[in-house]
Design an enzyme around this catalytic site. Structure first.
Site, PDB file in Angstrom:
ATOM      1  N   TYR A 182      51.178  23.248  56.111  1.00 23.22           N
ATOM      2  CA  TYR A 182      51.697  23.874  57.337  1.00 23.22           C
ATOM      3  C   TYR A 182      51.857  25.396  57.188  1.00 23.22           C
ATOM      4  O   TYR A 182      52.039  26.096  58.182  1.00 23.22           O
ATOM      5  CB  TYR A 182      53.057  23.274  57.751  1.00 23.22           C
TER       6      TYR A 182
ATOM      7  N   SER B  33      51.687   9.240  52.722  1.00 25.79           N
ATOM      8  CA  SER B  33      51.556   9.478  54.158  1.00 25.79           C
ATOM      9  C   SER B  33      50.161   9.049  54.613  1.00 25.79           C
ATOM     10  O   SER B  33      49.196   9.221  53.863  1.00 25.79           O
ATOM     11  CB  SER B  33      51.781  10.971  54.449  1.00 25.79           C
TER      12      SER B  33
ATOM     13  N   LYS C  14      54.847  18.160  51.148  1.00 33.54           N
ATOM     14  CA  LYS C  14      53.729  17.238  50.882  1.00 33.54           C
ATOM     15  C   LYS C  14      52.610  17.894  50.074  1.00 33.54           C
ATOM     16  O   LYS C  14      52.413  19.108  50.165  1.00 33.54           O
ATOM     17  CB  LYS C  14      53.139  16.738  52.218  1.00 33.54           C
TER      18      LYS C  14
ATOM     19  N   ASN D 193      66.402  16.485  71.469  1.00 36.85           N
ATOM     20  CA  ASN D 193      65.839  15.446  70.603  1.00 36.85           C
ATOM     21  C   ASN D 193      66.857  14.889  69.608  1.00 36.85           C
ATOM     22  O   ASN D 193      66.623  13.852  68.994  1.00 36.85           O
ATOM     23  CB  ASN D 193      64.609  15.980  69.860  1.00 36.85           C
TER      24      ASN D 193
ATOM     25  N   ARG E  95      65.052  21.901  73.431  1.00 35.39           N
ATOM     26  CA  ARG E  95      64.415  20.617  73.113  1.00 35.39           C
ATOM     27  C   ARG E  95      64.846  20.113  71.740  1.00 35.39           C
ATOM     28  O   ARG E  95      64.976  18.901  71.527  1.00 35.39           O
ATOM     29  CB  ARG E  95      62.895  20.750  73.155  1.00 35.39           C
TER      30      ARG E  95
ATOM     31  N   ASP F  34      61.083  18.394  57.784  1.00 38.51           N
ATOM     32  CA  ASP F  34      59.810  17.877  57.271  1.00 38.51           C
ATOM     33  C   ASP F  34      58.745  18.972  57.343  1.00 38.51           C
ATOM     34  O   ASP F  34      58.299  19.346  58.423  1.00 38.51           O
ATOM     35  CB  ASP F  34      59.366  16.679  58.124  1.00 38.51           C
TER      36      ASP F  34
ATOM     37  N   HIS G  95      49.942  13.604  51.002  1.00 37.94           N
ATOM     38  CA  HIS G  95      49.766  13.833  52.445  1.00 37.94           C
ATOM     39  C   HIS G  95      48.723  12.903  53.078  1.00 37.94           C
ATOM     40  O   HIS G  95      48.904  12.437  54.207  1.00 37.94           O
ATOM     41  CB  HIS G  95      49.368  15.307  52.662  1.00 37.94           C
TER      42      HIS G  95
ATOM     43  N   LEU H 116      56.591  11.732  69.631  1.00 37.18           N
ATOM     44  CA  LEU H 116      56.585  12.042  71.067  1.00 37.18           C
ATOM     45  C   LEU H 116      55.151  12.137  71.596  1.00 37.18           C
ATOM     46  O   LEU H 116      54.927  12.730  72.663  1.00 37.18           O
ATOM     47  CB  LEU H 116      57.325  13.369  71.317  1.00 37.18           C
TER      48      LEU H 116
HETATM   49  P1  NDP Z   1      55.503  15.375  68.329  1.00 30.34           P
HETATM   50  O1  NDP Z   1      55.226  14.022  68.861  1.00 30.34           O
HETATM   51  O2  NDP Z   1      56.765  15.640  67.618  1.00 30.34           O
HETATM   52  O3  NDP Z   1      55.327  16.354  69.565  1.00 30.34           O
HETATM   53  C1  NDP Z   1      55.501  17.726  69.498  1.00 30.34           C
HETATM   54  C2  NDP Z   1      55.119  18.306  70.869  1.00 30.34           C
HETATM   55  O4  NDP Z   1      56.031  17.807  71.864  1.00 30.34           O
HETATM   56  C3  NDP Z   1      55.191  19.796  70.923  1.00 30.34           C
HETATM   57  O5  NDP Z   1      54.154  20.245  71.778  1.00 30.34           O
HETATM   58  C4  NDP Z   1      56.555  20.085  71.544  1.00 30.34           C
HETATM   59  O6  NDP Z   1      56.516  21.305  72.246  1.00 30.34           O
HETATM   60  C5  NDP Z   1      56.723  18.903  72.484  1.00 30.34           C
HETATM   61  N1  NDP Z   1      58.133  18.471  72.630  1.00 30.34           N
HETATM   62  C6  NDP Z   1      59.067  18.330  71.667  1.00 30.34           C
HETATM   63  N2  NDP Z   1      60.224  17.876  72.164  1.00 30.34           N
HETATM   64  C7  NDP Z   1      60.029  17.722  73.498  1.00 30.34           C
HETATM   65  C8  NDP Z   1      60.864  17.301  74.554  1.00 30.34           C
HETATM   66  N3  NDP Z   1      62.115  16.922  74.341  1.00 30.34           N
HETATM   67  N4  NDP Z   1      60.331  17.261  75.815  1.00 30.34           N
HETATM   68  C9  NDP Z   1      59.054  17.633  76.041  1.00 30.34           C
HETATM   69  N5  NDP Z   1      58.215  18.036  75.069  1.00 30.34           N
HETATM   70  C10 NDP Z   1      58.689  18.086  73.800  1.00 30.34           C
HETATM   71  O7  NDP Z   1      54.209  15.743  67.421  1.00 30.34           O
HETATM   72  P2  NDP Z   1      53.842  16.348  66.000  1.00 30.34           P
HETATM   73  O8  NDP Z   1      52.432  15.963  65.804  1.00 30.34           O
HETATM   74  O9  NDP Z   1      54.207  17.750  65.878  1.00 30.34           O
HETATM   75  O10 NDP Z   1      54.697  15.486  64.958  1.00 30.34           O
HETATM   76  C11 NDP Z   1      55.988  15.822  64.540  1.00 30.34           C
HETATM   77  C12 NDP Z   1      56.050  16.140  63.054  1.00 30.34           C
HETATM   78  O11 NDP Z   1      55.490  15.091  62.259  1.00 30.34           O
HETATM   79  C13 NDP Z   1      55.250  17.371  62.629  1.00 30.34           C
HETATM   80  O12 NDP Z   1      55.879  18.577  62.970  1.00 30.34           O
HETATM   81  C14 NDP Z   1      55.148  17.139  61.140  1.00 30.34           C
HETATM   82  O13 NDP Z   1      56.373  17.470  60.507  1.00 30.34           O
HETATM   83  C15 NDP Z   1      54.896  15.640  61.085  1.00 30.34           C
HETATM   84  N6  NDP Z   1      53.439  15.326  61.041  1.00 30.34           N
HETATM   85  C16 NDP Z   1      52.948  14.761  59.889  1.00 30.34           C
HETATM   86  C17 NDP Z   1      51.621  14.444  59.777  1.00 30.34           C
HETATM   87  C18 NDP Z   1      51.130  13.825  58.523  1.00 30.34           C
HETATM   88  O14 NDP Z   1      49.907  13.728  58.335  1.00 30.34           O
HETATM   89  N7  NDP Z   1      52.010  13.428  57.615  1.00 30.34           N
HETATM   90  C19 NDP Z   1      50.668  14.669  60.873  1.00 30.34           C
HETATM   91  C20 NDP Z   1      51.288  15.228  62.076  1.00 30.34           C
HETATM   92  C21 NDP Z   1      52.615  15.534  62.130  1.00 30.34           C
HETATM   93  P3  NDP Z   1      57.518  22.558  71.914  1.00 30.34           P
HETATM   94  O15 NDP Z   1      57.434  22.842  70.452  1.00 30.34           O
HETATM   95  O16 NDP Z   1      56.979  23.641  72.771  1.00 30.34           O
HETATM   96  O17 NDP Z   1      58.881  22.089  72.345  1.00 30.34           O
END
Ligand code: NDP
Length: 274
Positions: A60, A145, A85, A246, A242, A55, A116, A196
């Site tokens: 981005y 979205s 998007k 996941n 991670r 995604d 988006h 998460l």
């Molecule tokens: P997430 O809830 O996926 O959280 C990501 C964070 O959690 C990062 O800091 C990551 O750190 C950490 N993390 C990931 N896996 C673990 C784990 N197993 N244990 C502990 N920490 C973990 O948040 P996002 O906001 O990034 O959402 C995910 C995706 O959704 C985005 O990447 C994007 O593709 C989409 N999105 C879409 C939006 C929209 O408007 N349509 C808005 C926001 C997001 P690290 O990378 O260091 O592991």
């Protein structure tokens, strides 16, 4: 739709969208992963771990890196599901913006293209452009979205094609039950972003306790809760271990009592604006 959400099912189990296209329940989110090596590595690690769904978004800034990793992986294009998007500043030039995204990704077609944000200006024109691109088979499915129930209702009254997907923030701490039920009733697949909570709620005692009993991590329990609610999850990580962690959400099942514990955590939490 996956018919039996009460049992474990294999990695890359898919849901069927309202036009018959299959969408993998798990995807790697790449928001905030810097373009270049970090994105390329994350996508390659995800593909190695078995993900087949990525995604991204023009916003981005890492579409080129996603495309590079896809090509490097050697995995057949038809085995992958790629979402990107349309950002609101491109609503007036949606067709052009789509082809730019497609070219940056180096792909002939996009699996899922989303509006988006439900920004009011030119939103209808942008959707018409998406409908055209879909009809011309440049995109396998189109969706939206960040749409609320009210915005979806307006959309459904105005437009011919029902969005295949609505991607919104969704987690036990932001459990949008009404939106989920509305989407299910209208055959719009819900996708969870920030599933998460961007890591902010991973130390919740009730979740830590449950995860310990199940021999799983809190992240895995949260993702499992969402897929058992029939919601596609898009966890983001740029760390190999991670990304793999996941993906290990298809080998256990949360009981109705365990699901209820997660259901009770809702506090309309917005990870996006923290
Ligand atoms: P997430 O809830 O996926 O959280 C990501 C964070 O959690 C990062 O800091 C990551 O750190 C950490 N993390 C990931 N896996 C673990 C784990 N197993 N244990 C502990 N920490 C973990 O948040 P996002 O906001 O990034 O959402 C995910 C995706 O959704 C985005 O990447 C994007 O593709 C989409 N999105 C879409 C939006 C929209 O408007 N349509 C808005 C926001 C997001 P690290 O990378 O260091 O592991």
């Amino acid at each position: 739709m996956v018919s039996d959400m009460s049992s474990a099912f294999p990695l890359n189990a898919s849901v069927e969208l309202n036009n018959g296209v299959l969408l993998p329940l798990l995807g790697l989110g790449v928001y905030q992963i810097p373009k270049g090596l970090p994105t390329e590595q994350a996508v390659l690690w995800a593909l190695e771990a078995g993900y087949r769904h990525i995604d991204t978004a023009s916003f981005y800034g890492n579409e080129e890196s996603v495309g590079k990793a896809i090509r490097e992986s050697g995995i057949k294009r038809e085995e992958m599901f790629i979402t990107t998007k349309l950002w609101p500043t491109d609503f007036f030039n949606a067709e052009k913006a789509f082809h730019k995204s497609r070219e940056r990704l180096g792909l002939e077609f996009i699996d899922l293209y989303l509006v988006h944000w439900p920004s009011p200006i030119a939103r209808d024109g942008a959707w018409k452009a998406l409908e055209k691109l879909y009809t011309e088979k440049h995109i396998r499915a189109i969706g939206v979205s960040n749409y609320s129930v009210a915005q979806l209702q307006t959309h459904l009254k105005k437009h011919e094609i029902v969005p295949a997907v609505n991607q919104v923030e969704f987690s036990p701490f932001n459990y949008k039950k009404e939106l989920l039920e509305f989407c299910q009733a209208h055959k719009i697949q819900l996708e969870a972003y920030s599933p998460l909570t961007r890591g902010k709620k991973l130390d919740h005692p009730a979740l830590e306790d449950l995860a310990k009993r199940l021999g799983k991590s809190v992240a895995q329990v949260m993702l499992r809760w969402a897929i058992q609610r029939n919601v596609v999850v898009l966890p983001k990580s740029q760390r190999k271990e991670r990304i793999s962690e996941n993906s290990q959400i298809f080998d256990f099942v949360l009981s109705p009592e365990e699901m209820a514990i997660l259901d009770s955590l809702n506090e309309n939490y917005r990870a996006l604006f923290k």
